[in-house]
Design a protein around this motif. Structure first.
Motif, short mmCIF file in Angstrom:
data_model
loop_
_atom_site.label_atom_id
_atom_site.label_comp_id
_atom_site.label_asym_id
_atom_site.label_seq_id
_atom_site.Cartn_x
_atom_site.Cartn_y
_atom_site.Cartn_z
N MET A 42 33.31 5.16 24.18
CA MET A 42 33.91 3.89 23.85
C MET A 42 34.16 3.07 25.11
O MET A 42 33.82 1.88 25.18
CB MET A 42 35.23 4.12 23.11
CG MET A 42 35.09 4.72 21.72
SD MET A 42 34.36 3.57 20.56
CE MET A 42 35.52 2.21 20.67
N ARG A 43 34.74 3.68 26.13
CA ARG A 43 35.10 2.96 27.34
C ARG A 43 33.86 2.55 28.15
O ARG A 43 33.90 1.54 28.88
CB ARG A 43 36.04 3.81 28.19
CG ARG A 43 37.38 4.05 27.51
CD ARG A 43 38.37 4.82 28.35
NE ARG A 43 39.60 5.06 27.62
CZ ARG A 43 40.58 4.19 27.46
NH1 ARG A 43 40.48 3.00 28.01
NH2 ARG A 43 41.66 4.49 26.78
N ALA A 44 32.77 3.29 27.99
CA ALA A 44 31.54 2.95 28.70
C ALA A 44 30.68 1.98 27.91
O ALA A 44 29.61 1.56 28.38
CB ALA A 44 30.75 4.23 29.00
N GLY A 45 31.11 1.63 26.71
CA GLY A 45 30.32 0.74 25.87
C GLY A 45 29.06 1.39 25.34
O GLY A 45 28.09 0.70 25.02
N GLU A 46 29.08 2.71 25.21
CA GLU A 46 27.88 3.45 24.80
C GLU A 46 27.95 3.98 23.38
O GLU A 46 27.01 4.62 22.91
CB GLU A 46 27.65 4.63 25.76
CG GLU A 46 27.40 4.21 27.20
CD GLU A 46 27.31 5.40 28.15
OE1 GLU A 46 27.42 6.56 27.67
OE2 GLU A 46 27.14 5.18 29.36
N PHE A 47 29.06 3.72 22.68
CA PHE A 47 29.14 4.23 21.31
C PHE A 47 28.27 3.41 20.39
O PHE A 47 28.31 2.17 20.40
CB PHE A 47 30.58 4.20 20.79
CG PHE A 47 30.68 4.65 19.35
CD1 PHE A 47 30.70 6.00 19.05
CD2 PHE A 47 30.70 3.72 18.32
CE1 PHE A 47 30.75 6.42 17.71
CE2 PHE A 47 30.76 4.13 16.98
CZ PHE A 47 30.78 5.48 16.69
N ARG A 48 27.44 4.09 19.60
CA ARG A 48 26.60 3.47 18.60
C ARG A 48 26.57 4.37 17.37
O ARG A 48 26.75 5.59 17.48
CB ARG A 48 25.16 3.29 19.11
CG ARG A 48 25.02 2.46 20.38
CD ARG A 48 25.24 0.99 20.13
NE ARG A 48 24.93 0.20 21.33
CZ ARG A 48 25.76 0.01 22.35
NH1 ARG A 48 26.97 0.57 22.32
NH2 ARG A 48 25.40 -0.72 23.39
N VAL A 49 26.33 3.79 16.22
CA VAL A 49 26.17 4.59 15.01
C VAL A 49 24.71 5.02 14.94
O VAL A 49 23.88 4.44 14.25
CB VAL A 49 26.58 3.80 13.75
CG1 VAL A 49 26.46 4.70 12.51
CG2 VAL A 49 28.00 3.28 13.89
N THR A 50 24.40 6.05 15.71
CA THR A 50 23.04 6.57 15.78
C THR A 50 23.07 8.09 15.65
O THR A 50 24.10 8.73 15.84
CB THR A 50 22.38 6.23 17.13
OG1 THR A 50 23.10 6.86 18.19
CG2 THR A 50 22.38 4.72 17.36
N LYS A 51 21.93 8.65 15.36
CA LYS A 51 21.82 10.10 15.26
C LYS A 51 22.08 10.76 16.61
O LYS A 51 22.69 11.83 16.69
CB LYS A 51 20.45 10.50 14.73
CG LYS A 51 20.28 12.01 14.50
CD LYS A 51 18.93 12.32 13.91
CE LYS A 51 18.78 13.83 13.68
NZ LYS A 51 18.90 14.62 14.92
#
Length: 292
Positions: free
Chosen positions: A137-146
């Protein structure tokens, strides 16, 4: 899997790839028509997400959150402040006997005497997975991906799942997915198909549909219920689905999902209904009420 604890229950039936233009097999139809304000029929919901739901029975307004430019930072701050409780509740829902003070002690790096190593590993794995969610979350890397789901599952279920970080059928082991209800019955799992094609197709259907959902609260609840019902992994499905759904919520400034142990009975009842009828309304409403 046990609907309450994700306990493995053996292999499911053989799976058949869905013919083009036809509904995925195994989703029983007991109701027809559309719900108010919902453009999909029940059959279409089951085909796309594997679940049925009625938004009129789900109160998304109870989900806590902040407004303004710092909304996401505030949601993450609340998440970090309550992390020990979140980990404790998640562990207790799985039958773990650690108390909250014992969880706090363990997370501080001190071993708790008199506890099974499996319980200690489960608590530490949960903490590691939630910390990874925080990092993403803090790195801006969260995605709804497999890829993100697999990463979180590889942490949260690494001591429990037959093969963590992979969908059922992606590794060397076949089968799985069956669920034992809290009432004692067993619901056959979704088989993964040749080369895990069916589960990957189901995940893609889910994420494609969610791309068109504008309300992050609805998106999070739909993801959690659908991923739990599909049983993408051998174990740890609910935990991973809640992690992903919490990421969706916090990305929009809302609070993470944390079902208290005191609401275990409610979770069991709603999960029994989800797995036996595919109706996710009760489970989604519970998760919404536990995101504040």
């Amino acid at each position: 899997m046990n609907a309450a604890t994700d306990e493995p229950r053996g292999s499911g039936p053989a799976y058949v790839r869905r013919p083009a233009g036809r509904a995925r097999t195994g989703w029983p139809a007991t109701q027809s028509g559309t719900f108010p304000g919902d453009e999909l029929t029940r059959a279409e919901k089951l085909d796309l997400l594997g679940i049925d739901w009625d938004w009129s029975g789900i109160d998304t307004s109870v989900i806590g959150g902040s407004e303004g430019e710092l909304a996401v930072e505030r949601s993450l701050a609340r998440f970090r402040a309550n992390l020990a409780v979140i980990v404790w509740d998640a562990a207790r829902l799985e039958g773990n006997t650690f108390t909250l003070p014992e969880v706090q002690t363990l997370l501080d790096g001190v071993t708790v005497e008199g506890k099974k190593i499996e319980e200690q590993q489960q608590v530490l794995a949960l903490n590691e997975a939630y910390n990874e969610l925080d990092r993403l979350m803090r790195a801006g890397e969260f995605r709804v991906t497999k890829d993100v789901s697999d990463k979180l599952h590889g942490l949260v279920a690494r001591h429990e799942a037959i093969e963590s970080g992979r969908f059922r059928g992606e590794g060397l082991v076949d089968g799985g997915g069956s669920v034992r209800l809290s009432t004692g019955g067993v619901v056959d799992g979704r088989a993964h198909g040749d080369g895990v094609c069916v589960l990957v197709e189901a995940f893609n259907d889910l994420t494609d549909y969610l791309d068109g959902v504008s309300d992050p609260r609805q998106k999070a609840l739909l993801y959690a219920a659908s991923a739990t019902r599909h049983q993408f992994y051998f174990d740890g499905n609910k935990r991973t689905a809640k992690l992903m759904a919490s990421g969706v919520l916090m990305s929009a400034g809302f609070d993470a999902i944390s079902v208290p142990y005191s609401r275990l009975y409610e979770q069991n009842v709603s999960l029994d209904r989800l797995f036996s009828t595919n109706d996710a309304t009760g489970y989604m409403n519970l998760l919404a009420d536990c995101a504040r």
